[in-house]
Design a protein around this motif. Structure first.
Motif, PDB file in Angstrom:
ATOM      1  N   THR A 259      38.718  39.797  43.961  1.00  0.00           N
ATOM      2  CA  THR A 259      38.861  40.674  44.569  1.00  0.00           C
ATOM      3  C   THR A 259      37.601  41.444  44.233  1.00  0.00           C
ATOM      4  O   THR A 259      36.655  41.731  44.660  1.00  0.00           O
ATOM      5  CB  THR A 259      39.756  41.602  44.906  1.00  0.00           C
ATOM      6  OG1 THR A 259      40.660  40.587  45.647  1.00  0.00           O
ATOM      7  CG2 THR A 259      39.286  42.803  45.990  1.00  0.00           C
ATOM      8  N   THR A 260      37.256  41.541  43.126  1.00  0.00           N
ATOM      9  CA  THR A 260      36.204  42.764  42.123  1.00  0.00           C
ATOM     10  C   THR A 260      35.553  41.545  41.702  1.00  0.00           C
ATOM     11  O   THR A 260      33.675  42.455  41.253  1.00  0.00           O
ATOM     12  CB  THR A 260      37.256  43.375  41.300  1.00  0.00           C
ATOM     13  OG1 THR A 260      37.588  43.119  40.061  1.00  0.00           O
ATOM     14  CG2 THR A 260      38.035  44.708  42.158  1.00  0.00           C
ATOM     15  N   ASN A 261      35.231  40.712  41.236  1.00  0.00           N
ATOM     16  CA  ASN A 261      34.656  40.083  40.606  1.00  0.00           C
ATOM     17  C   ASN A 261      33.110  39.484  41.828  1.00  0.00           C
ATOM     18  O   ASN A 261      33.661  38.831  43.146  1.00  0.00           O
ATOM     19  CB  ASN A 261      34.904  39.089  39.851  1.00  0.00           C
ATOM     20  CG  ASN A 261      34.164  37.348  39.630  1.00  0.00           C
ATOM     21  OD1 ASN A 261      32.843  38.498  38.713  1.00  0.00           O
ATOM     22  ND2 ASN A 261      34.353  36.367  39.549  1.00  0.00           N
TER      23      ASN A 261
ATOM     24  N   ARG B  59      36.355  50.540  45.362  1.00  0.00           N
ATOM     25  CA  ARG B  59      36.759  51.417  44.073  1.00  0.00           C
ATOM     26  C   ARG B  59      37.392  50.756  43.054  1.00  0.00           C
ATOM     27  O   ARG B  59      38.503  50.241  42.783  1.00  0.00           O
ATOM     28  CB  ARG B  59      37.475  52.788  44.506  1.00  0.00           C
ATOM     29  CG  ARG B  59      36.818  53.166  45.562  1.00  0.00           C
ATOM     30  CD  ARG B  59      37.317  54.495  46.596  1.00  0.00           C
ATOM     31  NE  ARG B  59      37.034  56.131  45.504  1.00  0.00           N
ATOM     32  CZ  ARG B  59      38.016  56.794  44.954  1.00  0.00           C
ATOM     33  NH1 ARG B  59      39.684  56.073  45.373  1.00  0.00           N
ATOM     34  NH2 ARG B  59      38.025  57.384  44.376  1.00  0.00           N
ATOM     35  N   ILE B  60      36.424  50.545  41.521  1.00  0.00           N
ATOM     36  CA  ILE B  60      36.916  50.086  41.280  1.00  0.00           C
ATOM     37  C   ILE B  60      37.251  50.654  39.857  1.00  0.00           C
ATOM     38  O   ILE B  60      36.470  51.344  39.023  1.00  0.00           O
ATOM     39  CB  ILE B  60      36.026  48.579  40.433  1.00  0.00           C
ATOM     40  CG1 ILE B  60      35.351  47.998  41.317  1.00  0.00           C
ATOM     41  CG2 ILE B  60      36.347  48.159  39.241  1.00  0.00           C
ATOM     42  CD1 ILE B  60      34.586  47.083  41.209  1.00  0.00           C
TER      43      ILE B  60
ATOM     44  N   GLU C 100      35.880  36.197  45.971  1.00  0.00           N
ATOM     45  CA  GLU C 100      36.811  35.953  46.988  1.00  0.00           C
ATOM     46  C   GLU C 100      35.633  35.808  48.452  1.00  0.00           C
ATOM     47  O   GLU C 100      35.899  35.339  49.144  1.00  0.00           O
ATOM     48  CB  GLU C 100      37.743  36.961  47.467  1.00  0.00           C
ATOM     49  CG  GLU C 100      39.366  36.999  48.217  1.00  0.00           C
ATOM     50  CD  GLU C 100      39.924  37.454  48.451  1.00  0.00           C
ATOM     51  OE1 GLU C 100      41.161  37.083  47.887  1.00  0.00           O
ATOM     52  OE2 GLU C 100      39.948  38.645  48.077  1.00  0.00           O
ATOM     53  N   VAL C 101      34.526  36.807  47.905  1.00  0.00           N
ATOM     54  CA  VAL C 101      33.948  37.088  48.979  1.00  0.00           C
ATOM     55  C   VAL C 101      32.418  35.828  48.906  1.00  0.00           C
ATOM     56  O   VAL C 101      32.445  35.571  49.600  1.00  0.00           O
ATOM     57  CB  VAL C 101      32.910  38.349  48.467  1.00  0.00           C
ATOM     58  CG1 VAL C 101      31.712  38.292  49.125  1.00  0.00           C
ATOM     59  CG2 VAL C 101      33.531  39.500  48.950  1.00  0.00           C
ATOM     60  N   LEU C 102      32.928  35.226  47.542  1.00  0.00           N
ATOM     61  CA  LEU C 102      31.842  34.279  47.658  1.00  0.00           C
ATOM     62  C   LEU C 102      32.064  33.135  48.377  1.00  0.00           C
ATOM     63  O   LEU C 102      31.620  32.149  49.574  1.00  0.00           O
ATOM     64  CB  LEU C 102      31.696  33.952  46.224  1.00  0.00           C
ATOM     65  CG  LEU C 102      30.473  32.508  45.911  1.00  0.00           C
ATOM     66  CD1 LEU C 102      29.122  32.566  47.042  1.00  0.00           C
ATOM     67  CD2 LEU C 102      30.275  31.917  44.462  1.00  0.00           C
ATOM     68  N   PHE C 103      33.312  32.910  48.578  1.00  0.00           N
ATOM     69  CA  PHE C 103      34.186  31.944  49.096  1.00  0.00           C
ATOM     70  C   PHE C 103      34.467  31.788  50.505  1.00  0.00           C
ATOM     71  O   PHE C 103      34.139  30.798  51.032  1.00  0.00           O
ATOM     72  CB  PHE C 103      35.962  31.466  48.322  1.00  0.00           C
ATOM     73  CG  PHE C 103      36.800  30.663  49.554  1.00  0.00           C
ATOM     74  CD1 PHE C 103      36.809  29.031  49.116  1.00  0.00           C
ATOM     75  CD2 PHE C 103      37.400  31.009  50.688  1.00  0.00           C
ATOM     76  CE1 PHE C 103      37.769  28.970  50.184  1.00  0.00           C
ATOM     77  CE2 PHE C 103      38.759  30.904  51.091  1.00  0.00           C
ATOM     78  CZ  PHE C 103      38.360  29.256  50.746  1.00  0.00           C
TER      79      PHE C 103
ATOM     80  N   VAL D  78      30.626  39.821  52.997  1.00  0.00           N
ATOM     81  CA  VAL D  78      29.686  40.523  52.070  1.00  0.00           C
ATOM     82  C   VAL D  78      29.945  41.412  50.791  1.00  0.00           C
ATOM     83  O   VAL D  78      31.498  41.566  51.031  1.00  0.00           O
ATOM     84  CB  VAL D  78      28.606  41.317  52.943  1.00  0.00           C
ATOM     85  CG1 VAL D  78      27.629  40.636  54.605  1.00  0.00           C
ATOM     86  CG2 VAL D  78      29.658  42.416  53.801  1.00  0.00           C
ATOM     87  N   TYR D  79      29.385  41.373  50.427  1.00  0.00           N
ATOM     88  CA  TYR D  79      29.376  42.587  48.780  1.00  0.00           C
ATOM     89  C   TYR D  79      29.634  43.669  49.906  1.00  0.00           C
ATOM     90  O   TYR D  79      28.738  44.191  49.664  1.00  0.00           O
ATOM     91  CB  TYR D  79      28.987  42.466  47.652  1.00  0.00           C
ATOM     92  CG  TYR D  79      28.920  41.273  46.962  1.00  0.00           C
ATOM     93  CD1 TYR D  79      30.486  40.360  46.619  1.00  0.00           C
ATOM     94  CD2 TYR D  79      27.742  40.209  46.496  1.00  0.00           C
ATOM     95  CE1 TYR D  79      30.278  39.651  46.047  1.00  0.00           C
ATOM     96  CE2 TYR D  79      28.233  39.050  46.289  1.00  0.00           C
ATOM     97  CZ  TYR D  79      29.608  38.425  46.060  1.00  0.00           C
ATOM     98  OH  TYR D  79      29.542  36.969  45.556  1.00  0.00           O
ATOM     99  N   PRO D  80      31.012  44.532  49.178  1.00  0.00           N
ATOM    100  CA  PRO D  80      31.219  45.922  49.836  1.00  0.00           C
ATOM    101  C   PRO D  80      30.221  47.288  48.786  1.00  0.00           C
ATOM    102  O   PRO D  80      29.749  46.467  47.506  1.00  0.00           O
ATOM    103  CB  PRO D  80      32.800  46.372  50.001  1.00  0.00           C
ATOM    104  CG  PRO D  80      33.602  45.436  48.837  1.00  0.00           C
ATOM    105  CD  PRO D  80      32.451  44.022  48.431  1.00  0.00           C
TER     106      PRO D  80
END
Length: 572
Positions: free
Chosen positions: A31-33, A18-19, A91-94, A565-567
């Motif tokens: 975290t959000t990117n 939730r951004i 972070e997710v991509l890493f 994975v992207y949430p």
């Protein structure tokens, strides 16, 4: 960007993000990117239309792009820095990139490349990660942790180092923060511990590394390493602060010097949930390989005689866990009987009870001088490895000495002359410091040796058989241990929990086939970690140490594992 700019339930691997932030602030937080993977609708809702290229791509294409960039980087340090840059952006991509290529990239983000990154920390410094605590400013400790931005129930792991015993390179001062960061990356990649539930910490107590002290680039405190009472007071303050601020966290000690490692673990293990990977993690993965090897030998563990060559913190930690396993599962009825099966060797030769230099944790393994009276040795005051092999005839030989080539052909052939399936583990890192190579061990024993190493080695082809060499990598143990502790909310880490982790790991291999490895491969790290986590959580419950005993262990462990994975995004 402060965490108030987004919200996420990190206690599960499937929570939505939730951004609250808008515009460029969304893009600057890892975290959000999600870069070009934001959908058109998300770009409008978050105010980032026009801030990224027009085309929407998926995570798989992003992984492909950064992997191509990674491959174009020709040095290991360059690859480390490239991956660190990806982590700082997305972070997710890493973690998706890392988990998809874990066997290839683990040596880059962890050992051995992490050693060079630590040495170069002050020169390559770009973006701070973690908490830096100075012994000269203890009054700032609480604020330092609070500034990291996590609430008491949001922390599963605190990995801390004082940088005195970094890998094989010794005292590295403030650069040790990189080993804590690397360790936590493995916790996340291997076991799905949420990256936002971890805190890497370096205790800056000075350094005795004159190269760092004389460098204008060095970013740590510029004085010799503080020891004694002031050091102990600082450590006590640190432990109490962690305990007060993050009551559910496991405190992971990493790369402390030999003098302090055992002492700190012994001091605090009954007070907080704490774990030393160099002592307990190493011991657990080696025990797992030994148990797999013992099955092949056809003998009980109690029937083996164990020689530990290089019996410092790691070596004695291994011996302790093997001893405890003998006491728990074997014919040994007393500690004295179990100790009698061990031969510990240090810089001054076999440990003997009249050696004043032995540390308290080493002394239980010292042999009585009278018991060696009939041994044939050249120098009774320095009983060598060759002397021990010839007189004691050990069947398990463990190397933690960092003395490359110490397991010579003569020594190995002597063992093979009286032991049908010798268990020989040259565990020292890096490869140049391994006590022997797998190829030599197998050649000298006609393929009969059961081998595990500390460094990765290529398979060995001998007489038409391909031998896959097990790597006793702590990454096979500590991530699953941390996940099991976090999920069960264990209050302590017991010897039984460490042994349960080792036995679960050993149970994942079938070493009877000629050439089969004694441990699972790194490519199976996620499955390994989940298996270890279940065993640890169940053992914690059995011993009454779990605040959250698991009713459906496999499902609960699975649900706790964060996935790269992207949430789902909710703009709020």
């Amino acid at each position: 960007m402060p965490s108030t700019d987004y919200e996420q339930d990190t206690s599960t691997g499937f929570g939505p993000l939730r951004i609250k932030a808008r515009g460029r602030a969304v893009m600057t937080n890892p975290t959000t990117n999600r870069g070009t993977a934001f959908t058109v609708e998300q770009r409008r809702e978050l105010g980032i239309v026009g801030l990224v290229p027009t085309r929407v791509t998926n995570l798989e294409n992003q992984v492909r792009r950064v992997y191509e960039q990674y491959q174009r980087t020709t040095t290991m340090l360059g690859r480390y820095l490239h991956l660190a840059g990806v982590r700082d952006r997305n972070e997710v991509l890493f973690y998706r990139l890392l988990t998809s290529n874990i066997e290839e990239m683990l040596p880059v983000i962890y050992t051995p490349t992490i050693g060079e990154a630590i040495e170069r920390f002050s020169h390559e410094f770009s973006r701070p990660r973690g908490v830096f605590l100075s012994i000269d400013q203890p009054e700032l400790m609480v604020d330092s942790f609070l500034n990291f931005g996590l609430n008491p129930d949001e922390v599963d792991l605190v990995v801390v180092t004082d940088s005195e015993g970094i890998l094989g390179i010794g005292d590295q001062g403030i650069g040790g923060i990189q080993i804590a960061i690397g360790k936590l990356s493995v916790y996340t990649a291997a076991a799905g511990v949420h990256p936002r539930r971890c805190i890497p910490v370096v205790l800056d107590v000075g350094t005795d590394n004159l190269g760092l002290l004389s460098s204008e680039m060095y970013l740590g405190e510029r004085h010799a390493r503080v020891r004694g009472e002031k050091y102990d007071e600082f450590l006590a303050l640190f432990v109490n602060t962690v305990k007060d601020l993050f009551p559910n966290a496991m405190l992971h000690w990493e790369d402390f010097g030999t003098t302090n490692a055992h002492r700190l673990l012994t001091t605090y293990r009954e007070e907080i949930c704490t774990f030393n990977d160099d002592i307990q993690g190493t011991a657990a993965v080696v025990l797992a390989a030994i148990l797999a090897g013992v099955d092949v030998t056809g003998l009980e563990l109690d029937d083996h005689r164990v020689c530990v060559f290089g019996a410092g913190s790691a070596g004695i930690g291994i011996a302790n866990l093997i001893r405890d396993t003998m006491l728990r599962t074997g014919a040994s009825e007393t500690e004295e009987e179990a100790y009698s099966r061990f031969y510990a060797i240090g810089i001054n030769g076999l440990y003997v009870d009249d050696q004043p230099e032995l540390m308290p944790f080493q002394r239980p393994y010292a042999r009585a001088r009278a018991d060696l009276a009939d041994w044939a040795v050249a120098d009774p005051n320095h009983i060598t490895l060759a002397d021990v092999i010839r007189n004691a005839r050990p069947t398990i030989l463990i190397g933690t000495s960092t003395r490359g080539g110490a397991f010579t052909r003569a020594i190995v052939e002597e063992i093979a002359s009286y032991c049908a399936r010798p268990i020989i583990f040259p565990l020292s890192n890096p490869t140049s410091r391994a006590e022997a190579t797998p190829a030599d061990l197998l050649t000298w024993t006609d393929g009969r040796a059961l081998v595990a190493t500390g460094s990765p080695f290529w398979p060995v082809d001998l007489d038409g058989v391909r031998y896959t060499i097990a790597q006793a990598n702590n990454a096979l143990i500590f991530p699953g241990l941390g996940l099991g502790v976090a999920t069960s909310q264990a209050t302590r880490i017991s010897d039984g929990m460490i042994a349960a982790a080792a036995e679960a790991l050993a149970g994942m291999v079938n070493a009877y086939r000629q050439g089969a490895p004694l441990l699972p491969t790194i490519s199976a790290l996620r499955t390994v970690s989940a298996t270890v986590a279940v065993a640890v959580a169940q053992q914690a419950a059995t011993e009454g140490l779990a605040r959250n005993p698991l009713t459906d262990p496999i499902q609960q462990i699975y649900e706790r594992m964060w996935q790269p994975v992207y949430p789902e995004i909710e703009a709020i």
